[in-house]
Design an enzyme around this catalytic site. Structure first.
Site, PDB file in Angstrom:
ATOM      1  CG  ASP A 198      -4.915  -0.605  -0.277  1.00  0.00           C
ATOM      2  OD1 ASP A 198      -5.289  -1.716  -0.719  1.00  0.00           O
ATOM      3  OD2 ASP A 198      -3.715  -0.305  -0.150  1.00  0.00           O
ATOM      4  CB  SER A 199      -4.918  -4.116   2.542  1.00  0.00           C
ATOM      5  OG  SER A 199      -3.803  -3.793   1.737  1.00  0.00           O
ATOM      6  CD  GLU A 251       0.653  -0.504   5.065  1.00  0.00           C
ATOM      7  OE1 GLU A 251       0.403  -0.035   6.184  1.00  0.00           O
ATOM      8  OE2 GLU A 251      -0.039  -0.255   4.049  1.00  0.00           O
ATOM      9  CB  CYS A 266      -7.554  -3.422  -1.971  1.00  0.00           C
ATOM     10  SG  CYS A 266      -6.747  -4.908  -1.328  1.00  0.00           S
ATOM     11  CB  CYS A 282      -0.125  -4.827  -4.998  1.00  0.00           C
ATOM     12  SG  CYS A 282      -0.281  -4.280  -3.279  1.00  0.00           S
ATOM     13  CG  HIS A 341       0.836  -1.376  -0.480  1.00  0.00           C
ATOM     14  ND1 HIS A 341      -0.450  -1.849  -0.441  1.00  0.00           N
ATOM     15  CD2 HIS A 341       1.113  -0.925   0.768  1.00  0.00           C
ATOM     16  CE1 HIS A 341      -0.937  -1.703   0.791  1.00  0.00           C
ATOM     17  NE2 HIS A 341      -0.011  -1.146   1.542  1.00  0.00           N
TER      18      HIS A 341
END
Length: 268
Positions: free
Chosen positions: A14-15, A156, A77, A188, A190
């Site tokens: 993933d990013s 993050e 992602c 997403c 996240h």
């Protein structure tokens, strides 16, 4: 079954750390599968990056996972899926690649009000992949696409609750609710880590859909079909973590999200 290939790991990327929401579902459904996770946190978020940059990073991460012996890849992602998944599959035709995408179809089926909100990054909102999903599955429903800048950065940093996070979530959820949305799609990887705040603000009558479990099921089907599924019945397999970001920061946040100590390895 090729016994050597069957014991090889599955690579997930993933990013950033958001794909851990997918990794935990894969680990729960397929505990015998060794897993390698790469968080490209040094280049997160992808949602405001050029398409060429996103494709180059995805190719870099896949090549790294292949060098680690991965038998299959999970793209955790939505931005990568929506923008470049077909090019990735063309570049790696012999490698099973399972990709997450916003759960527009089940949301369109589940809504009672006929209004669905899709929460995603700017790039995913503008991606041809999401446009195709809406065209295919809207079925007369009203699909509201909502970019949520700042949410990836909160996760993050491990800021999963508190006044700052609640204000950031409310800023993008409340307009959807005001337009009648009774179903919200987490577009997403996240965002599932913000789901408790999203659900609390939206209320119990609003359904919040995370597609991670469906991705894990699809991975299982693909591995079985290819004869690559790990033998079941043994102890839980290993999970290895990599990050392109600060290793100490990644260890702290990954431990919070994964629920146990994590020692990520550095990736350039």
């Amino acid at each position: 079954m090729n016994p050597l290939a069957a014991t090889a790991p599955v690579g997930v990327f993933d990013s950033g750390v958001g794909g851990l929401s997918v990794l935990r579902e894969i680990h729960a459904q397929h505990p015998a599968e060794p897993l390698i996770y790469v968080a490209d946190s040094g280049h997160a978020p992808y949602g405001d990056k050029p398409v060429d940059f996103i494709e180059a990073r995805a190719q870099r991460l896949i090549e790294h996972l292949r060098a680690c012996g991965a038998k299959a890849i999970v793209v955790a992602c939505n931005t990568v899926t929506g923008l470049v998944i077909e090019r990735l599959r063309q570049h790696h035709p012999q490698l099973p690649i399972v990709a997450i995408e916003p759960a527009v179809k089940p949301a369109a089926q589940a809504t009672r009000s006929g209004v669905v909100g899709v929460l995603a990054t700017r790039r995913t909102v503008a991606s041809p992949g999401l446009a195709r999903l809406v065209d295919t599955y809207a079925q007369g429903r009203r699909i509201l696409l909502q970019a949520c800048p700042g949410w990836v950065e909160l996760v993050e940093q491990g800021l999963l609750d508190g006044p700052q996070t609640e204000a950031a979530v409310a800023a993008y959820v409340e307009p959807l609710l005001a337009q009648g949305a009774d179903t919200l799609v987490l577009g997403c990887t996240h965002y599932p880590f913000l789901a408790p705040v999203i659900q609390r603000l939206a209320g119990a009558d609003v359904r919040v859909i995370d597609p991670a479990a469906a991705v894990a099921r699809e991975l299982g089907r693909r591995l079985q079909h290819a004869g690559l599924a790990a033998p079941a019945g043994g102890p839980a397999a290993s999970v290895t973590f990599w990050t392109s970001g600060d290793v100490q920061q990644a260890a702290r946040v990954m431990q919070t999200l994964w629920g146990q100590p994590v020692r990520p390895r550095p990736l350039s």
